[in-house]
Design a protein around this motif. Structure first.
Motif, PDB file in Angstrom:
ATOM      1  N   SER A 180      43.891  41.041  36.724  1.00 19.23           N
ATOM      2  CA  SER A 180      42.678  41.138  38.557  1.00 19.23           C
ATOM      3  C   SER A 180      41.619  42.805  37.558  1.00 19.23           C
ATOM      4  O   SER A 180      40.518  42.192  38.372  1.00 19.23           O
ATOM      5  CB  SER A 180      43.640  41.913  39.555  1.00 19.23           C
ATOM      6  OG  SER A 180      43.745  43.364  39.066  1.00 19.23           O
ATOM      7  N   TYR A 182      38.533  40.118  36.151  1.00 20.99           N
ATOM      8  CA  TYR A 182      37.770  39.868  37.160  1.00 20.99           C
ATOM      9  C   TYR A 182      36.609  40.934  37.628  1.00 20.99           C
ATOM     10  O   TYR A 182      35.656  40.400  38.043  1.00 20.99           O
ATOM     11  CB  TYR A 182      39.043  39.296  38.514  1.00 20.99           C
ATOM     12  CG  TYR A 182      39.062  37.357  37.639  1.00 20.99           C
ATOM     13  CD1 TYR A 182      38.492  37.164  36.084  1.00 20.99           C
ATOM     14  CD2 TYR A 182      40.476  37.093  37.741  1.00 20.99           C
ATOM     15  CE1 TYR A 182      39.322  35.630  35.936  1.00 20.99           C
ATOM     16  CE2 TYR A 182      41.122  36.373  37.062  1.00 20.99           C
ATOM     17  CZ  TYR A 182      40.117  35.773  35.857  1.00 20.99           C
ATOM     18  OH  TYR A 182      41.179  34.437  35.535  1.00 20.99           O
ATOM     19  N   LYS A 211      34.032  42.135  36.308  1.00 22.40           N
ATOM     20  CA  LYS A 211      32.725  41.251  36.127  1.00 22.40           C
ATOM     21  C   LYS A 211      32.149  40.916  37.105  1.00 22.40           C
ATOM     22  O   LYS A 211      30.704  41.225  37.234  1.00 22.40           O
ATOM     23  CB  LYS A 211      33.066  39.805  35.456  1.00 22.40           C
ATOM     24  CG  LYS A 211      32.514  38.814  34.947  1.00 22.40           C
ATOM     25  CD  LYS A 211      31.747  39.931  33.902  1.00 22.40           C
ATOM     26  CE  LYS A 211      30.337  38.860  33.259  1.00 22.40           C
ATOM     27  NZ  LYS A 211      29.949  38.853  32.798  1.00 22.40           N
ATOM     28  N   SER A 212      32.579  41.129  38.183  1.00 25.25           N
ATOM     29  CA  SER A 212      31.885  41.032  39.447  1.00 25.25           C
ATOM     30  C   SER A 212      31.266  41.955  39.690  1.00 25.25           C
ATOM     31  O   SER A 212      30.498  42.008  40.124  1.00 25.25           O
ATOM     32  CB  SER A 212      33.351  41.307  40.465  1.00 25.25           C
ATOM     33  OG  SER A 212      33.157  40.459  41.827  1.00 25.25           O
ATOM     34  N   LEU A 230      34.953  35.168  41.675  1.00 24.94           N
ATOM     35  CA  LEU A 230      35.934  36.256  40.880  1.00 24.94           C
ATOM     36  C   LEU A 230      36.016  37.320  41.904  1.00 24.94           C
ATOM     37  O   LEU A 230      37.743  37.809  41.894  1.00 24.94           O
ATOM     38  CB  LEU A 230      35.152  36.891  39.898  1.00 24.94           C
ATOM     39  CG  LEU A 230      34.303  35.744  38.840  1.00 24.94           C
ATOM     40  CD1 LEU A 230      33.676  36.524  38.488  1.00 24.94           C
ATOM     41  CD2 LEU A 230      35.465  34.940  37.694  1.00 24.94           C
ATOM     42  N   SER A 246      36.222  43.426  44.892  1.00 25.98           N
ATOM     43  CA  SER A 246      36.236  44.178  43.683  1.00 25.98           C
ATOM     44  C   SER A 246      36.423  45.443  43.113  1.00 25.98           C
ATOM     45  O   SER A 246      37.821  45.564  42.786  1.00 25.98           O
ATOM     46  CB  SER A 246      35.074  43.472  42.703  1.00 25.98           C
ATOM     47  OG  SER A 246      34.976  42.491  42.681  1.00 25.98           O
TER      48      SER A 246
END
Length: 389
Positions: free
Chosen positions: A216, A219, A222-223, A253, A203
């Motif tokens: 991207s 995600y 959040k990851s 994610l 991430s």
């Protein structure tokens, strides 16, 4: 604003989802089950539960249980030949990233001739187009680390040439993935940490990647947020169902981030380390080099705002400086008990760092083009050297 969103995988996420496998429209009538050479899949009953689901679904299966933690090309070729000889029409990867990655690569070679390295781009690969579509792939993940259940990527080592290279394209996405946190409850603390940091770096690399985009970014942040809050809980209390679930979500994610954006040279640097030292777990290698790697970018001035964003997502809400991310990263490593990992414990020595740095660029040099600031060969060697213990 510009992005290309393609996600052909049906994902069943949640506690107990493995029990719903038989209810799905499976992509064939005979499966090759690809899993690790270890005993955990049998010991914890995961293989038995999968076999029960296949029997209910009236699907035949053949077992290939030779996959190593850093999977190698000979096992891809052997598994593909077994799939051909047994008349399997789809592949199931059961286990961590190594098993699911191997399932993807076996799926390619089960329908195509030649050697797996014929289709690899990078290093000594011949970069040939794949003539025939791979067999369909079902991914059942028992770890939260690689995100391979939600992307097309597979990483295999050529054990003869010490080349550990990623590969994948639209057709190597799983058709179906099961992410059941119940299957992750038995992962020991150190592996939970190694795998969780792998997801974290998927991430973070995706967020500072020069091709990062709106999807991207959503995600990735959040990851990072989920891992910053829950990874240390999962490491220190593996029976915590909420923490396992949140870390599993962060990992899935992160797999989507890998496809929508992608890795940077951090993964090139680690792949070279574990190509020469396959006993080094991928996540552990990433952890070892991470502080010096992100310090380089923090000092470069090339992605200051993004590093601050990641520091905030990781837990430092008042972050203002790029180095705040490195500080938060160091705190998370300590909280997870992985701040004292040593390259020397895995056989790496100072004299080979130059050779390993060359391998990183020769095998996965394309990822260096994704960096916000360019790393020279000397920069890579220096990151290794400063990370060395």
């Amino acid at each position: 604003m510009s992005f290309n969103y393609f996600m052909p995988t049906r994902i069943l996420f949640g506690k107990g989802q493995l029990s719903n496998l038989h209810k799905q429209k499976l992509p064939g009538k005979k499966a090759l089950i690809v899993t690790s050479a270890g005993t955990s899949m049998k010991k914890h009953g995961y293989l038995g539960r999968l076999e029960e689901q296949l029997k209910i679904a009236k699907v035949e299966y053949v077992l290939f249980d030779k996959i190593l933690p850093n999977p190698i090309k000979p096992h891809v070729m052997e598994g593909a030949q077994l799939a051909k000889d047994s008349g399997c029409d789809f592949i199931i990867g059961l286990g961590g990233g190594s098993s699911i990655d191997s399932a993807k690569s076996i799926a390619v070679m089960a329908t195509n001739e030649g050697d797996y390295w014929d289709y690899i781009s990078g290093g000594s690969g011949k970069a040939k187009p794949v003539p025939n579509d791979p067999l369909p792939i079902v991914a059942i993940t028992t770890t939260a680390g690689t995100g391979t259940e939600a992307d097309p990527w597979t990483v295999i080592t050529n054990d003869i040439s010490n080349e550990k290279i990623g590969y994948g394209y639209d057709k190597t996405f799983p058709t179906l993935s099961i992410v059941d946190p119940d299957l992750m409850m038995t992962v020991p603390p150190h592996l939970t940490a190694f795998q969780g940091f792998d997801a974290l770096f998927h991430s973070t690399e995706g967020y500072i990647n020069v091709v990062a985009n709106e999807m991207s970014d959503l995600y990735a942040l959040k990851s990072i947020e989920l891992l910053g809050k829950y990874l240390k809980v999962a490491v220190n209390d593996g029976s915590n169902e909420e923490a396992r679930e949140k870390v599993a979500l962060a990992n899935t994610l992160a797999g989507m981030v890998e496809w929508l954006s992608g890795c940077t040279s951090e993964h090139s640097l680690e792949h070279a380390l574990s190509a020469f030292h396959p006993e080094l777990p991928h996540g552990a290698g990433l952890i070892m080099i991470s502080e010096e790697y992100y310090t380089f970018f923090a000092k470069s001035g090339a992605c200051d705002k993004r590093l601050v964003d990641m520091a905030k997502a990781l837990g430092k809400l008042d972050a203002k400086e790029p180095m705040d991310f490195v500080t938060e990263l160091a705190k998370l490593k300590k909280a997870c008990g992985v701040d004292e990992l040593k390259m020397s414990d895995y056989g790496v020595n100072l004299e080979e760092l130059d050779k390993i740095a060359k391998n990183a660029r020769e095998t996965m040099g394309a990822l260096f083009n994704c960096d916000a600031a360019q790393l020279s060969h000397e920069d890579v060697v220096e990151i290794y050297r400063k990370s060395y213990k």
